[in-house]
Design an enzyme around this catalytic site. Structure first.
Site, PDB file in Angstrom:
ATOM      1  N   HIS A 124     116.625  96.542  78.927  1.00  0.00           N
ATOM      2  CA  HIS A 124     116.410  95.597  80.018  1.00  0.00           C
ATOM      3  C   HIS A 124     115.096  94.861  79.748  1.00  0.00           C
ATOM      4  CE1 HIS A 124     115.429  94.314  84.158  1.00  0.00           C
ATOM      5  NE2 HIS A 124     116.689  94.487  84.454  1.00  0.00           N
ATOM      6  N   ASP A 201     113.853 104.990  80.511  1.00  0.00           N
ATOM      7  CA  ASP A 201     114.228 104.051  81.568  1.00  0.00           C
ATOM      8  C   ASP A 201     115.493 104.611  82.211  1.00  0.00           C
ATOM      9  OD1 ASP A 201     115.131 100.494  81.650  1.00  0.00           O
ATOM     10  OD2 ASP A 201     115.245 102.092  83.153  1.00  0.00           O
ATOM     11  N   GLN A 204     119.530 103.525  85.591  1.00  0.00           N
ATOM     12  CA  GLN A 204     120.983 103.619  85.736  1.00  0.00           C
ATOM     13  C   GLN A 204     121.513 105.033  85.562  1.00  0.00           C
ATOM     14  OE1 GLN A 204     122.714 101.147  86.859  1.00  0.00           O
ATOM     15  NE2 GLN A 204     121.349  99.412  86.518  1.00  0.00           N
ATOM     16  N   LYS A 227     118.232 101.240  93.703  1.00  0.00           N
ATOM     17  CA  LYS A 227     119.480 101.478  92.971  1.00  0.00           C
ATOM     18  C   LYS A 227     120.132 102.782  93.377  1.00  0.00           C
ATOM     19  CE  LYS A 227     118.111  98.808  88.972  1.00  0.00           C
ATOM     20  NZ  LYS A 227     118.987  97.627  89.046  1.00  0.00           N
ATOM     21  N   CYS A 371     119.604  90.635  82.594  1.00  0.00           N
ATOM     22  CA  CYS A 371     118.261  90.922  82.048  1.00  0.00           C
ATOM     23  C   CYS A 371     118.341  91.672  80.718  1.00  0.00           C
ATOM     24  CB  CYS A 371     117.411  91.704  83.040  1.00  0.00           C
ATOM     25  SG  CYS A 371     117.076  90.827  84.553  1.00  0.00           S
TER      26      CYS A 371
HETATM   27  C1  LIG Z   1     118.211  99.750  82.875  1.00  0.00           C
HETATM   28  C2  LIG Z   1     117.309  99.008  83.835  1.00  0.00           C
HETATM   29  N1  LIG Z   1     115.971  99.046  83.640  1.00  0.00           N
HETATM   30  C3  LIG Z   1     115.111  98.405  84.470  1.00  0.00           C
HETATM   31  C4  LIG Z   1     115.578  97.690  85.552  1.00  0.00           C
HETATM   32  C5  LIG Z   1     114.579  97.006  86.463  1.00  0.00           C
HETATM   33  O1  LIG Z   1     114.629  97.637  87.733  1.00  0.00           O
HETATM   34  P1  LIG Z   1     113.779  96.994  88.942  1.00  0.00           P
HETATM   35  O2  LIG Z   1     112.355  97.023  88.521  1.00  0.00           O
HETATM   36  O3  LIG Z   1     114.074  97.879  90.126  1.00  0.00           O
HETATM   37  O4  LIG Z   1     114.314  95.608  89.104  1.00  0.00           O
HETATM   38  C6  LIG Z   1     116.960  97.621  85.794  1.00  0.00           C
HETATM   39  C7  LIG Z   1     117.494  96.789  86.948  1.00  0.00           C
HETATM   40  N2  LIG Z   1     118.777  96.252  86.629  1.00  0.00           N
HETATM   41  C8  LIG Z   1     119.301  95.191  87.250  1.00  0.00           C
HETATM   42  C9  LIG Z   1     118.788  94.429  88.217  1.00  0.00           C
HETATM   43  O5  LIG Z   1     119.768  93.477  88.531  1.00  0.00           O
HETATM   44  N3  LIG Z   1     120.857  93.644  87.732  1.00  0.00           N
HETATM   45  C10 LIG Z   1     120.601  94.703  86.925  1.00  0.00           C
HETATM   46  O6  LIG Z   1     121.348  95.154  86.057  1.00  0.00           O
HETATM   47  C11 LIG Z   1     117.847  98.298  84.927  1.00  0.00           C
HETATM   48  O7  LIG Z   1     119.179  98.277  85.118  1.00  0.00           O
END
Ligand SMILES: Cc1ncc(COP(=O)(O)O)c(CNc2co[nH]c2=O)c1O
Length: 416
Positions: A124, A201, A204, A227, A371
């Site tokens: 990401h 990370d 997910q 999430k 992303c």
């Molecule tokens: C694997 C992964 N890493 C980092 C992030 C960043 O998380 P945040 O800091 O809470 O935004 C996301 C968010 N993924 C997504 C956000 O919108 N669509 C997505 O797939 C992610 O899916």
């Protein structure tokens, strides 16, 4: 199916009980952000109605209760991922900030010219850009691991890349686009052999399956509340306590100090050292309520149900003419693939697909690059659609998505 986890839990999510564009909402974008159960919404309301106060410094009863609940939320997070201590859990705004925190503290303090940071092409942007900025500041070098033919991390290439200059491996536990799961315990073992640290990370994975940071051996691990049924604006960084207490502060201000003088200050220990200013108190407490909600269902049950959803989604989506799904098929036990599918349909742009599904079927999926632009380029595409399910979805909803997709394909094919 009646009595499925999705059927049993969807009533806990008020937002799901609505129509969009004249159709019952089918929300299949939980990989972007999950929906929130009444238990979390009630918790937030109760906090602001009953005991909102600033934490850690107030002497009065409301502040004492707010502080207790805030620190209890931290304990719930620590227990949820089996961290050795709640002192190893730092509240941030989100996983992105958690990764930046490591880059700007541990990274700047420990990396120099020619040191290597190993990432994958599937990361990401939140797990690429901070390291690019760090490399520019320190002279460190980024190395990217590619994919195997079935579009999983190429572990052979990882083994060949690790060397005595490798200082950090930072990679996904589960990919938000490929749906594949990395063998983190093996990656940690190999990285530690060359003296490198590992950041996982887990955005997910933590929401979808039991995660044990001690079993994984991770040095750092990040996740986001939004999430996993919790509020936005709150995320976590787990770090081994020996690392955290050796790291310089990230942001300066109140809370993170021991004493302040005009010419210098001394700093608190972790986690306070990394939580400057007034934290997201209500959100942290709401995150704790989300963890209670998930734990009451059981992460084993959630994962087992999502393995079924994943297999059903993948197997039926792959039968749709013209569909290409990215990432590996579900493994023999199905547990090697998250309940998400990024895909394209030959001759139809992903955004047209998702717009038509929303407008004509009330189905919410994502389109774009999720992303993961480098991954999309690596796959030879500039966009994809993505359907992602969580435990509150049902097989019937996946059927509605698939029917809508077939209708969408028929509609756009009529122009060809
Ligand atoms: C694997 C992964 N890493 C980092 C992030 C960043 O998380 P945040 O800091 O809470 O935004 C996301 C968010 N993924 C997504 C956000 O919108 N669509 C997505 O797939 C992610 O899916």
């Amino acid at each position: 199916a009646t009595g499925s986890l999705g059927e049993l839990t969807r009533g806990d999510f008020p937002i799901l009980n609505q129509e969009v564009n004249g159709f019952r909402l089918v929300y299949m974008d939980s990989a972007a952000t999950s929906q929130k159960p009444t238990a979390v919404l009630d918790c937030l309301r109760n906090y602001y109605e009953s005991y909102n106060a600033n934490v850690h410094r107030g002497i009065h009863s409301l502040s004492a209760r707010a502080t207790d609940e805030y620190e209890l939320a931290r304990k719930k997070v620590a227990n949820f991922i089996n961290a050795p201590s709640d002192r190893d859990i730092i509240f941030t705004r989100n996983a992105t900030e958690s990764i930046n925190l490591v880059a700007y503290t541990w990274g700047i303090a420990n990396l120099g010219e020619g040191d290597e940071i190993v990432l994958s092409v599937a990361e990401h942007h939140s797990n690429i850009v901070p390291w690019q900025i760090l490399a520019q500041k320190t002279g460190a070098v980024l190395r990217f691991i590619g994919l195997t033919p079935d579009e999983c991390l190429d572990m052979e290439q990882l083994k060949e890349t690790l060397n005595e200059r490798t200082k950090l491996v930072s990679t996904f536990h589960v990919s938000n686009t490929l749906g594949c799961m990395n063998p983190i315990a093996e990656i940690v073992e190999r990285a530690h052999k060359v003296g490198a640290k590992v950041l996982v990370d887990a955005c997910q994975s933590v929401p979808h399956m039991p995660v044990d940071v001690q079993a994984l051996g991770a040095d750092f691990l990040v996740a986001s509340s939004h999430k996993m049924c919790g509020p936005t604006g709150i995320g976590i960084l787990y770090g081994k306590s020996t690392l955290l207490n050796d790291m310089p502060p990230f942001l300066g201000g109140g809370e993170m100090i021991a004493d302040v003088f005009l010419d210098h200050s001394t700093y608190a220990l972790s986690p306070s050292r990394f939580e400057a200013g007034t934290p997201a108190i209500g959100e942290a407490i709401g995150f704790g309520a989300a963890i209670d909600y998930l734990s009451n269902i059981g992460m084993d049950q959630i994962h087992a149900y999502e393995v079924e959803l994943s297999k059903y989604l993948y197997e039926n989506l792959s039968k749709v003419p013209g569909v290409k799904i990215y990432g590996p098929p579900p493994g023999p036990k199905g547990d090697a693939r998250a309940s998400l599918c990024a895909f394209n349909v030959e001759g139809i742009h992903a955004t047209d697909l998702s717009t038509f599904l929303d407008q004509q079927h009330g189905v919410a999926i994502r389109s774009g690059h999720h992303c993961t632009q480098p991954l999309h380029r690596h796959l030879g595409i500039n966009a994809s659609a993505r359907a992602s399910a969580y435990f509150y979805n049902t097989v019937d909803e996946i059927d509605i998505f698939l029917k809508g997709l077939n209708d969408t394909i028929s509609f756009f094919s009529s122009f060809n």
